[in-house]
Enzyme design. Structure first.
Site, PDB file in Angstrom:
ATOM      1  CE  LYS A  80      48.468  41.830  33.975  1.00  0.00           C
ATOM      2  NZ  LYS A  80      49.116  41.335  35.187  1.00  0.00           N
ATOM      3  CB  SER A 119      48.417  39.404  30.187  1.00  0.00           C
ATOM      4  OG  SER A 119      47.366  38.979  29.342  1.00  0.00           O
ATOM      5  CG  ASN A 177      47.325  48.297  48.164  1.00  0.00           C
ATOM      6  OD1 ASN A 177      47.570  47.760  47.081  1.00  0.00           O
ATOM      7  ND2 ASN A 177      46.638  49.429  48.274  1.00  0.00           N
ATOM      8  CE1 TYR A 215      44.907  42.142  33.674  1.00  0.00           C
ATOM      9  CE2 TYR A 215      45.047  41.368  31.412  1.00  0.00           C
ATOM     10  CZ  TYR A 215      45.188  41.140  32.770  1.00  0.00           C
ATOM     11  OH  TYR A 215      45.615  39.906  33.205  1.00  0.00           O
TER      12      TYR A 215
HETATM   13  P1  NAI Z   1      42.800  36.489  40.769  1.00  0.00           P
HETATM   14  O1  NAI Z   1      41.905  37.662  40.687  1.00  0.00           O
HETATM   15  O2  NAI Z   1      42.198  35.137  40.954  1.00  0.00           O
HETATM   16  O3  NAI Z   1      43.894  36.710  41.937  1.00  0.00           O
HETATM   17  C1  NAI Z   1      44.587  37.922  42.048  1.00  0.00           C
HETATM   18  C2  NAI Z   1      44.974  38.124  43.486  1.00  0.00           C
HETATM   19  O4  NAI Z   1      45.640  39.386  43.576  1.00  0.00           O
HETATM   20  C3  NAI Z   1      43.758  38.184  44.432  1.00  0.00           C
HETATM   21  O5  NAI Z   1      43.974  37.355  45.551  1.00  0.00           O
HETATM   22  C4  NAI Z   1      43.705  39.661  44.833  1.00  0.00           C
HETATM   23  O6  NAI Z   1      43.185  39.890  46.136  1.00  0.00           O
HETATM   24  C5  NAI Z   1      45.175  40.045  44.751  1.00  0.00           C
HETATM   25  N1  NAI Z   1      45.347  41.488  44.620  1.00  0.00           N
HETATM   26  C6  NAI Z   1      44.632  42.349  43.879  1.00  0.00           C
HETATM   27  N2  NAI Z   1      45.059  43.598  44.074  1.00  0.00           N
HETATM   28  C7  NAI Z   1      46.081  43.533  44.969  1.00  0.00           C
HETATM   29  C8  NAI Z   1      46.932  44.492  45.561  1.00  0.00           C
HETATM   30  N3  NAI Z   1      46.798  45.798  45.301  1.00  0.00           N
HETATM   31  N4  NAI Z   1      47.869  44.067  46.441  1.00  0.00           N
HETATM   32  C9  NAI Z   1      48.001  42.751  46.736  1.00  0.00           C
HETATM   33  N5  NAI Z   1      47.221  41.806  46.195  1.00  0.00           N
HETATM   34  C10 NAI Z   1      46.271  42.177  45.313  1.00  0.00           C
HETATM   35  O7  NAI Z   1      43.699  36.551  39.468  1.00  0.00           O
HETATM   36  P2  NAI Z   1      44.568  35.425  38.710  1.00  0.00           P
HETATM   37  O8  NAI Z   1      43.777  34.969  37.553  1.00  0.00           O
HETATM   38  O9  NAI Z   1      45.103  34.454  39.680  1.00  0.00           O
HETATM   39  O10 NAI Z   1      45.726  36.341  38.119  1.00  0.00           O
HETATM   40  C11 NAI Z   1      47.013  36.466  38.719  1.00  0.00           C
HETATM   41  C12 NAI Z   1      47.867  37.322  37.792  1.00  0.00           C
HETATM   42  O11 NAI Z   1      47.951  36.696  36.512  1.00  0.00           O
HETATM   43  C13 NAI Z   1      47.306  38.726  37.557  1.00  0.00           C
HETATM   44  O12 NAI Z   1      48.361  39.664  37.482  1.00  0.00           O
HETATM   45  C14 NAI Z   1      46.640  38.588  36.214  1.00  0.00           C
HETATM   46  O13 NAI Z   1      46.553  39.824  35.538  1.00  0.00           O
HETATM   47  C15 NAI Z   1      47.565  37.628  35.515  1.00  0.00           C
HETATM   48  N6  NAI Z   1      46.961  36.930  34.400  1.00  0.00           N
HETATM   49  C16 NAI Z   1      45.861  36.125  34.579  1.00  0.00           C
HETATM   50  C17 NAI Z   1      45.295  35.476  33.488  1.00  0.00           C
HETATM   51  C18 NAI Z   1      44.112  34.570  33.613  1.00  0.00           C
HETATM   52  O14 NAI Z   1      43.614  34.105  32.571  1.00  0.00           O
HETATM   53  N7  NAI Z   1      43.622  34.265  34.815  1.00  0.00           N
HETATM   54  C19 NAI Z   1      45.836  35.663  32.133  1.00  0.00           C
HETATM   55  C20 NAI Z   1      46.970  36.521  32.062  1.00  0.00           C
HETATM   56  C21 NAI Z   1      47.509  37.124  33.160  1.00  0.00           C
END
Ligand code: NAI
Length: 248
Positions: free
Chosen positions: A160, A143, A64, A156
């Site tokens: 960010k 972001s 985590n 959020y």
């Molecule tokens: P997602 O929700 O598909 O994947 C995020 C991953 O982080 C998941 O596998 C989750 O289990 C893991 N996670 C959550 N809390 C955790 C913790 N405490 N410790 C370890 N792992 C943890 O999200 P996505 O879309 O792949 O986003 C990845 C990053 O990019 C995030 O930081 C998100 O805020 C950022 N982001 C995403 C955007 C989008 O449009 N998808 C846009 C801008 C930023």
């Protein structure tokens, strides 16, 4: 290409989405890859086996990133299996969207802890190793809403924006040891995180994006390759938007 040959990278929250795409691109570019996420299930283990087919070493750890103790222990465990840590991608993140009027204290705390405190936890845990190596690249997944703000995402956006302040400060603190720290500001990227959005919100976002499409996780991973590799050896303290030209 082998832009990351001989380097070892940690990517947090890499069981799916953007983090998983970064892990795949890093492995294709010759990096040893460490995946972390809250749970490591069979599908993540299969992904690790797949990555190793490109001739690199890969391993997944359940951890985590929001926990200071778990992050310290994670890095200790990693150092038993890997010799170096050259790249850290602080990618783990969550959303708990709501207007301030309806946002609970728990929603605020969860987002700030997972998105922002995790960056402190992991950066602090690896800095000792990078300082000893006198080399390293830290990439923080911010972001576009951390730059512009967004109604319904005050927790959020604040997390960010905090990551950007942290990035610029660490770039100044660690630059003299050749440790670089940059942030990426993705726009609207197709992952399970954004799949939660209603169709009309999705369409409205895409209509306003000059490139007229959502981004893919690979679009973001490609910028990570640049920031992780020596191609960006004179780039630190910067925020690179990967957003199809979107203006909020
Ligand atoms: P997602 O929700 O598909 O994947 C995020 C991953 O982080 C998941 O596998 C989750 O289990 C893991 N996670 C959550 N809390 C955790 C913790 N405490 N410790 C370890 N792992 C943890 O999200 P996505 O879309 O792949 O986003 C990845 C990053 O990019 C995030 O930081 C998100 O805020 C950022 N982001 C995403 C955007 C989008 O449009 N998808 C846009 C801008 C930023």
């Amino acid at each position: 290409m082998n832009l990351l040959q001989g380097k070892t990278a940690i990517i947090t929250g890499a069981a799916r989405g953007i983090g998983k795409a970064i892990a795949a691109e890093f492995a294709q570019n010759g990096a040893n890859v460490i995946i972390t996420d809250l749970n490591i299930d069979d599908s993540v283990q299969e992904f690790v086996t797949e990555l190793e087919k490109s001739g690199i070493k890969a391993k997944a750890y359940a951890s985590n990133a929001a926990s200071f103790e778990e992050s310290e222990k994670l890095v200790e465990d990693i150092l038993k299996d890997f010799e170096r840590i050259d790249i850290l991608v602080n990618n783990a993140g969550i959303t708990r969207d709501n207007l301030l009027m309806r946002m609970t204290e728990a929603d605020w705390d969860a987002v700030i802890t997972v998105n922002l405190k995790s960056v402190f936890n992991m950066t602090k845990a690896v800095q000792r190793i990078m300082l000893k190596q006198r080399e390293g690249s830290i990439i923080n997944m911010s972001s576009v809403v951390g730059i512009e703000g967004n109604a319904g995402q005050s927790n959020y956006s604040a997390s960010k924006a905090g990551m950007i302040g942290f990035t610029k400060s660490i770039a100044q603190e660690l630059g003299s040891r050749s440790i670089r720290c940059n942030a990426i500001a993705p726009g609207f990227i197709e992952t399970e995180m954004t799949a939660k959005l209603p169709d009309e919100v999705r369409e409205a976002w895409i209509k306003d994006i000059p490139l007229k499409r959502a981004g893919s996780p690979k679009d973001v991973a490609d910028i990570c390759i640049f920031l992780a590799s020596d191609l960006s050896s004179y780039v630190t303290g910067q925020v690179i938007s990967v957003c199809g030209g979107m203006q909020l």
